[in-house]
Motif scaffolding. Structure first.
Motif, mmCIF file in Angstrom:
data_model
loop_
_atom_site.group_PDB
_atom_site.id
_atom_site.type_symbol
_atom_site.label_atom_id
_atom_site.label_comp_id
_atom_site.label_asym_id
_atom_site.label_seq_id
_atom_site.Cartn_x
_atom_site.Cartn_y
_atom_site.Cartn_z
ATOM 1 N N TYR A 185 3.792 29.233 7.006
ATOM 2 C CA TYR A 185 3.514 27.796 7.035
ATOM 3 C C TYR A 185 2.954 27.260 5.721
ATOM 4 O O TYR A 185 2.932 26.043 5.500
ATOM 5 N N GLY A 202 7.970 23.995 5.295
ATOM 6 C CA GLY A 202 7.836 23.122 6.454
ATOM 7 C C GLY A 202 9.068 23.158 7.331
ATOM 8 O O GLY A 202 8.976 23.111 8.564
ATOM 9 N N ILE A 205 8.984 26.279 9.639
ATOM 10 C CA ILE A 205 8.071 26.109 10.773
ATOM 11 C C ILE A 205 8.657 25.139 11.788
ATOM 12 O O ILE A 205 8.528 25.342 13.010
ATOM 13 N N ALA A 234 3.779 32.432 13.194
ATOM 14 C CA ALA A 234 3.617 31.500 12.069
ATOM 15 C C ALA A 234 2.618 32.129 11.115
ATOM 16 O O ALA A 234 1.412 32.141 11.374
ATOM 17 N N LEU A 419 4.125 17.916 9.012
ATOM 18 C CA LEU A 419 3.937 19.035 8.100
ATOM 19 C C LEU A 419 3.873 18.581 6.646
ATOM 20 O O LEU A 419 3.031 19.054 5.869
ATOM 21 N N ARG A 424 -0.590 22.157 2.215
ATOM 22 C CA ARG A 424 -0.799 23.331 3.060
ATOM 23 C C ARG A 424 -0.943 24.595 2.218
ATOM 24 O O ARG A 424 -0.534 25.677 2.635
ATOM 25 N N LEU A 439 -1.334 23.277 14.957
ATOM 26 C CA LEU A 439 -0.241 24.245 15.060
ATOM 27 C C LEU A 439 -0.446 25.172 16.258
ATOM 28 O O LEU A 439 0.498 25.437 17.019
#
Length: 523
Positions: A185, A202, A205, A234, A419, A424, A439
């Motif tokens: 992720y 993204g 995921i 993930a 996302l 991230r 998530l």
């Protein structure tokens, strides 16, 4: 004083696999210039993304600039594609270079652009005028002193990289084969706070969550409950040599006696960069043998693409694992090292594509229709393997996910929006972050036994080290240049000198007049 919040501090404040990279300094207190200036030493060099070039960046570093500020537009989608591609090609070079020059990234606004334009005008005039004009302009122009108030970056020794797993248990006996579906992720780029990773990863995921939704519905009813365990993972730390996956495998294979990964693993499917393009590539470390489930999945992918999506170009890419390299190419290699059959599916043909590690990887680059189509291709092929539909005579052009079971494009769009709306980078996501909690909640809607796994760097021989001070505030003070103070001091000294001489002459003149007046009276 104009206070500018510059989203990024050190260019790449991370020690990875004992390789130093990026900037080691972050504190700044120096005068602003643009690359048009002849002298950049100990100056804060400002440059806009639309005018950015690697040669200019190297010029600033060679002249030992005090800092570099790269100004990004508010919307990356507004940047010409040739500029985006050029910067994406430069990013790996910036990441691989160690330098003591701090590099900042800032999103432009009116105040920042005004500072840039004034600084650019002052810098440009120095190279095109005579010495006297330069001296006069330098003395009269306004400048900007760029100052950061943050502390020097320090290592964070106890940072945890979290991952999330969940499962759907198959119908039947205890020794059911397990299909593992994996996607990392986290995102990556030269600036962690600007790394949104829309396509990488993204999109992976998004596909994983949609597959979890689809198969949870199939596993709800006994007549469509397959005899396969589905394990969804993930993973965190994907951009740091798949550290989350590595620790997860160690915990499941070395430190426990009961794990789905220890039993009958059919294959591991890793999802990576699936959000655009008209091609799909199945990356393998070892070509699957005929008669195996992984070979059956490869054939089902080829059949689904050929009969249902002929516009897509599909191929298998074979690349052996190079253990001499510090970084693995794809996530499936972590599983292959542990002798688990695995592959990665992606629209990228090479793991070296700059899109995988770029701050230019934003939502605008995602083609939702292509993402939906790729999700359907994977779901169709996976379903045909799990339910053995081809052997049961199902037509090659039969679409399984239609009507009420169709791929929900709106949901994929919604997940992608969520996302890609936030950075991230692994340095920003801990076990209590809002992103990870969301998530985990989302996976819990469709899967059972959802839980987190954590990895922390070894204190004696760390494979990764994260640093703090990833965001700082830079203050721009409007100041006169130092030469102005010098000239002002010279002018004051000259004035005082003239005044002194005048007073001295006036005193002599006064005495002379007095003597003349005295002589006149005596006569």
């Amino acid at each position: 004083c104009l206070s500018l919040c510059l989203p990024e501090c050190p260019l790449y404040p991370t020690l990875l696999l004992s390789l130093l990279a990026g900037t080691r300094s972050a504190v700044l207190n120096t005068e602003a210039r643009t690359v048009e200036a002849d002298v950049l030493s100990r100056r804060c060099v400002m440059m806009r993304l639309v005018d950015f070039s690697y040669e200019q960046y190297q010029k600033a570093l060679r002249q030992s600039a005090g800092a570099v500020v790269i100004i990004l537009p508010k919307s990356i989608s507004s940047v010409p594609q040739d500029v985006v591609r050029q910067f994406m090609e430069i990013e790996p070079e910036m990441l691989a270079m160690e330098t003591i020059v701090p590099v900042y990234f800032a999103v432009e606004d009116e105040e920042l652009l005004s500072i840039y334009e004034q600084t650019r005008a002052a810098s440009a005039s120095q190279g095109s005028a005579s010495a006297a004009e330069v001296l006069l302009h330098t003395a009269t122009a306004n400048g900007f002193q760029m100052v950061t108030s943050g502390a020097q970056s320090k290592a964070i020794n106890d940072w945890l990289i979290p991952s999330v797993e969940g499962r759907l248990t198959g119908l039947g006996g205890e020794d059911l084969p397990t299909v593992v579906i994996v996607a990392h992720y986290d995102s990556f780029g030269v600036a962690p706070w600007l790394s949104h990773g829309a396509d990488s990863n993204g999109s992976g995921i998004s596909v994983l969550l949609e597959l979890a939704r689809l198969f949870s519905r199939l596993y709800t009813y006994r007549r469509t409950h397959a005899g396969y365990n589905l394990l969804f993972f993930a993973s965190g730390g994907g951009k740091f040599n798949y550290q989350g996956t590595k620790r997860w495998l160690e915990d499941n294979l070395d430190h426990t006696d009961s794990s789905l990964l220890q039993d009958n693993v059919a294959f591991v499917l890793c999802l990576d960069t699936l959000g655009r393009g008209n091609s799909l590539h199945l990356h393998v470390s070892k070509p699957p043998k005929e008669g195996t489930l992984q070979h059956a999945f490869l054939r089902e992918l080829e059949m689904v693409v050929a009969n249902q999506f002929p516009e897509v170009k599909f191929s298998m890419v074979h690349k052996k694992i190079n253990l001499a390299e510090d970084m693995l190419a794809w996530e499936h290699e972590r599983f292959a090292i542990r002798r688990l059959p695995a592959f990665t599916i992606s629209h990228l043909e090479s793991h070296r594509d700059s899109l995988r590690n770029s701050i230019m990887d934003r939502r605008a680059r995602i083609d939702t229709k292509a993402l939906t189509r790729n999700t359907q291709i994977i779901a169709e092929a996976l379903t045909r393997v799990i339910y053995n539909l081809t052997e049961k005579g199902a037509p090659a052009d039969m679409q399984i996910f239609t009507d009420q079971m169709e791929i929900q494009q709106e949901q994929l769009e919604s997940v992608m929006d969520w996302l890609s709306s936030q950075p991230r980078a692994a340095q920003l996501i801990d076990k209590d972050s809002t992103f990870l909690n969301t998530l985990e909640y989302y996976m819990g809607r469709y899967l059972k036994d959802v839980k987190q796994h954590h990895v922390k760097a070894d204190k004696r021989d760390p494979e990764f080290v994260f640093y703090d001070q990833l965001k700082q505030v830079m203050n721009a003070y409007r100041v006169k240049p130092a030469i102005f103070d010098l000239l002002l001091a010279v002018c004051i000294a000259a004035y005082l000198g003239v005044a002194y001489v005048a007073v001295q002459h006036f005193g002599l003149l006064y005495k002379l007049i007095q003597r003349l007046s005295l002589k006149t009276k005596q006569q």
